[in-house]
Design a protein around this motif. Structure first.
Motif, PDB file in Angstrom:
ATOM      1  N   GLY A   7       0.815  -1.211   0.000  1.00  0.00           N
ATOM      2  CA  GLY A   7       0.000   0.000   0.000  1.00  0.00           C
ATOM      3  C   GLY A   7       0.847   1.260   0.000  1.00  0.00           C
ATOM      4  N   ALA A   8       0.432   2.228   0.798  1.00  0.00           N
ATOM      5  CA  ALA A   8       1.119   3.523   0.864  1.00  0.00           C
ATOM      6  C   ALA A   8       2.075   3.546   2.053  1.00  0.00           C
ATOM      7  N   ARG A   9       2.831   2.461   2.220  1.00  0.00           N
ATOM      8  CA  ARG A   9       3.790   2.382   3.325  1.00  0.00           C
ATOM      9  C   ARG A   9       5.208   2.516   2.794  1.00  0.00           C
ATOM     10  N   GLU A  47      -1.751   3.302  -3.156  1.00  0.00           N
ATOM     11  CA  GLU A  47      -3.036   2.660  -2.870  1.00  0.00           C
ATOM     12  C   GLU A  47      -4.161   3.365  -3.608  1.00  0.00           C
ATOM     13  N   LYS A  49      -7.835   4.904  -3.041  1.00  0.00           N
ATOM     14  CA  LYS A  49      -8.738   5.362  -1.988  1.00  0.00           C
ATOM     15  C   LYS A  49      -9.880   6.136  -2.638  1.00  0.00           C
ATOM     16  N   HIS A  66      10.072  12.340   9.755  1.00  0.00           N
ATOM     17  CA  HIS A  66       8.822  11.648  10.047  1.00  0.00           C
ATOM     18  C   HIS A  66       8.319  12.066  11.420  1.00  0.00           C
ATOM     19  N   GLY A  71       4.782   4.808  12.805  1.00  0.00           N
ATOM     20  CA  GLY A  71       5.237   3.529  12.333  1.00  0.00           C
ATOM     21  C   GLY A  71       5.487   2.429  13.332  1.00  0.00           C
ATOM     22  N   VAL A  84       6.434   3.017   8.005  1.00  0.00           N
ATOM     23  CA  VAL A  84       5.465   4.090   8.264  1.00  0.00           C
ATOM     24  C   VAL A  84       4.531   4.244   7.073  1.00  0.00           C
ATOM     25  N   ARG A  85       3.393   4.847   7.315  1.00  0.00           N
ATOM     26  CA  ARG A  85       2.496   5.231   6.226  1.00  0.00           C
ATOM     27  C   ARG A  85       3.050   6.505   5.602  1.00  0.00           C
ATOM     28  N   GLN A  86       2.795   6.701   4.342  1.00  0.00           N
ATOM     29  CA  GLN A  86       3.271   7.910   3.668  1.00  0.00           C
ATOM     30  C   GLN A  86       2.758   9.171   4.369  1.00  0.00           C
ATOM     31  N   ASP A  87       1.576   9.106   4.963  1.00  0.00           N
ATOM     32  CA  ASP A  87       0.990  10.243   5.668  1.00  0.00           C
ATOM     33  C   ASP A  87       1.812  10.662   6.895  1.00  0.00           C
ATOM     34  N   ASP A  88       2.622   9.744   7.445  1.00  0.00           N
ATOM     35  CA  ASP A  88       3.441  10.049   8.606  1.00  0.00           C
ATOM     36  C   ASP A  88       4.756  10.736   8.261  1.00  0.00           C
TER      37      ASP A  88
END
Length: 94
Positions: A7-9, A47, A49, A66, A71, A84-88
């Motif tokens: 995904g977006a990790r 991902e 969404k 980050h 994460g 981590v997720r890309q959002d982090d």
């Protein structure tokens, strides 16, 4: 062993900075607060969404900042990594 995030990790490796005081004393990274800087080791495919594909904004080799509690820490081949997720990820450092 190779790890490919889903995904977006993103798989990160912490950058440890040693700091030298004005008097020449080297402070190891565990004697001060972390800077939350890391190098991108591997990137997931992104991902979908709400029907839209979310592209990954970071790439292998980028240096990033980050968030503090982001994460999951893992240990592979005696090295510590962070997934981590890309959002982090807060910023890319040039």
């Amino acid at each position: 062993m190779q790890v490919k995030p889903l995904g977006a990790r993103v798989l990160l490796k912490e950058i440890e900075n040693e700091e030298t005081t004005k008097s020449g004393i080297v402070l190891p990274s565990n004697a001060k607060e972390k800077t939350y800087m890391a190098e991108v080791i591997e990137v997931g495919p992104g991902e979908i969404k709400d029907g839209k594909k979310i592209e990954m904004e970071v790439k292998k080799g980028d240096k990033v900042l980050h968030s503090k509690y982001a994460g999951t820490e893992i240990k592979l081949d005696d090295q510590k990594y962070l997934i981590v997720r890309q959002d982090d990820i807060l910023a890319i450092i040039d």
